[in-house]
Design an enzyme around this catalytic site. Structure first.
Site, mmCIF file in Angstrom:
data_model
loop_
_atom_site.group_PDB
_atom_site.id
_atom_site.type_symbol
_atom_site.label_atom_id
_atom_site.label_comp_id
_atom_site.label_asym_id
_atom_site.label_seq_id
_atom_site.Cartn_x
_atom_site.Cartn_y
_atom_site.Cartn_z
ATOM 1 N N SER A 193 10.069 18.283 33.499
ATOM 2 C CA SER A 193 9.342 19.397 34.114
ATOM 3 C C SER A 193 8.515 20.241 33.336
ATOM 4 O O SER A 193 8.431 20.330 32.144
ATOM 5 C CB SER A 193 10.654 20.411 34.340
ATOM 6 O OG SER A 193 9.994 21.580 34.944
ATOM 7 N N ASN A 212 17.370 10.083 36.382
ATOM 8 C CA ASN A 212 17.359 11.248 37.284
ATOM 9 C C ASN A 212 18.106 11.981 37.152
ATOM 10 O O ASN A 212 17.915 13.460 37.352
ATOM 11 C CB ASN A 212 17.096 10.482 38.669
ATOM 12 C CG ASN A 212 17.320 11.645 39.683
ATOM 13 O OD1 ASN A 212 16.403 12.373 40.081
ATOM 14 N ND2 ASN A 212 18.316 12.065 40.160
ATOM 15 N N TYR A 225 18.067 24.381 30.146
ATOM 16 C CA TYR A 225 17.276 23.442 30.879
ATOM 17 C C TYR A 225 15.762 23.258 30.321
ATOM 18 O O TYR A 225 15.282 22.037 30.246
ATOM 19 C CB TYR A 225 17.153 24.011 32.242
ATOM 20 C CG TYR A 225 16.387 23.175 33.385
ATOM 21 C CD1 TYR A 225 16.966 22.266 33.956
ATOM 22 C CD2 TYR A 225 14.887 23.300 33.388
ATOM 23 C CE1 TYR A 225 16.143 21.252 34.829
ATOM 24 C CE2 TYR A 225 14.243 22.488 34.310
ATOM 25 C CZ TYR A 225 14.901 21.400 34.871
ATOM 26 O OH TYR A 225 14.117 20.847 35.965
ATOM 27 N N GLY A 265 22.098 9.645 39.248
ATOM 28 C CA GLY A 265 22.197 10.672 40.369
ATOM 29 C C GLY A 265 21.657 10.320 41.451
ATOM 30 O O GLY A 265 20.764 11.206 42.085
ATOM 31 N N ALA A 266 22.024 9.128 42.093
ATOM 32 C CA ALA A 266 21.333 8.629 43.185
ATOM 33 C C ALA A 266 22.179 8.782 44.580
ATOM 34 O O ALA A 266 21.532 8.137 45.424
ATOM 35 C CB ALA A 266 21.224 7.090 42.960
ATOM 36 N N VAL A 317 26.914 10.465 33.989
ATOM 37 C CA VAL A 317 26.020 9.977 32.610
ATOM 38 C C VAL A 317 26.533 10.919 31.500
ATOM 39 O O VAL A 317 26.216 10.696 30.123
ATOM 40 C CB VAL A 317 24.540 10.497 32.848
ATOM 41 C CG1 VAL A 317 23.949 9.669 33.965
ATOM 42 C CG2 VAL A 317 24.483 11.972 33.012
ATOM 43 N N ARG A 332 22.133 11.893 45.975
ATOM 44 C CA ARG A 332 21.453 12.862 46.821
ATOM 45 C C ARG A 332 20.168 13.255 46.275
ATOM 46 O O ARG A 332 19.756 12.586 45.223
ATOM 47 C CB ARG A 332 22.313 14.017 46.833
ATOM 48 C CG ARG A 332 22.454 14.646 45.497
ATOM 49 C CD ARG A 332 23.391 15.990 45.567
ATOM 50 N NE ARG A 332 23.510 16.674 44.327
ATOM 51 C CZ ARG A 332 24.139 17.628 43.883
ATOM 52 N NH1 ARG A 332 24.586 18.276 45.111
ATOM 53 N NH2 ARG A 332 24.162 18.202 42.564
ATOM 54 N N LYS A 365 14.615 19.487 28.767
ATOM 55 C CA LYS A 365 13.409 18.758 29.198
ATOM 56 C C LYS A 365 12.125 18.668 28.062
ATOM 57 O O LYS A 365 11.713 17.568 28.050
ATOM 58 C CB LYS A 365 12.739 19.389 30.455
ATOM 59 C CG LYS A 365 13.580 19.564 31.652
ATOM 60 C CD LYS A 365 14.171 18.153 31.951
ATOM 61 C CE LYS A 365 14.987 18.284 33.342
ATOM 62 N NZ LYS A 365 15.496 16.936 33.645
#
Length: 233
Positions: free
Chosen positions: A139, A86, A156, A18-19, A60, A21, A160
């Protein structure tokens, strides 16, 4: 806590998912500034604009993408020193009984299955180097304590929580082989996901994960960190 870290990552190889942004882009650029050869994983590699990073096709949620990405790193370097998991998305904010099932599935697939399968394919490369690091982006919403009791964002939150557990598993399974696995809470950061009202800058958010990526062999592993301090899960 006196933890030894690398001042330079010269000669080391890093992959950031996820690089293209947000925090992922800034983490990749910071690692490149430290001297690492950085592969910037993105679903659309043309979106990777940093001249100091190597764009890498990597969704991913796509197993073929993951395997091809690792094959490229293996062919070009034969090892991997740092993996930053990420890539992540938000999920439905509603309570579970009201949440869109497709949104729940996407969040779990991206935020949990993605890091697990990326790490699975990366492990042979990571274990080539003593003290290779895996850093997850978690998180406090995934903690078992008061944060979980607030409800909302079920997929979410649970993704996590599971990522934290996966980090503990990596330490238990591969710690004796030299792998250092940790997870970081960057806080609420002003990104596309966090929104403009978030109190933290991207620079503040990436400070701890970049620090974890600099850990030397025998550094702490299997822990959850915020602002360079371990926190309860």
């Amino acid at each position: 806590m006196g933890i030894e870290t690398y001042d330079s990552l010269d000669g080391q190889v890093a992959l950031v998912t996820g690089a293209n942004r947000g925090m992922g882009r800034h983490i990749a650029e910071r690692l490149a500034d430290l001297g690492a050869t950085v592969y910037a994983g993105a679903r659309r590699p043309d979106d990777v604009t940093s001249d100091d990073c190597r764009p890498l096709q990597l969704d991913v949620t796509d197993d073929e993408d993951i395997e091809a990405a690792m094959a490229r790193i293996r062919d070009e370097h034969g090892h991997l020193d740092v993996l930053i998991n990420n890539a992540a998305i938000g999920g439905p904010d509603e309570a579970l009984h009201e949440a869109n099932p497709d949104g729940v599935n996407r969040a779990l697939t991206t935020n949990l299955r993605g890091p697990m399968h990326v790490t699975r394919c990366a492990l042979p490369l990571l274990l080539e180097r003593e003290g290779a690091r895996v850093v997850g982006m978690s998180s406090v919403m995934g903690k078992f304590s008061d944060e979980m009791e607030r409800g909302g964002s079920p997929a979410y939150r649970v993704s996590k929580t599971a990522l934290n557990g996966f980090t503990a598993y990596l330490d238990g399974e591969y710690g004796d082989e030299g792998l250092i696995a940790n997870v970081a809470d960057p806080g609420w950061v002003r990104t596309d996901m966090g929104g403009n009202d978030a109190p933290r800058t991207v620079e503040e958010g990436i400070e701890t994960p970049v620090w974890l990526a600099r850990f030397r062999p025998d550094a702490p592993s299997g822990q959850f960190w915020r602002d360079k301090e371990p926190i309860e899960w």
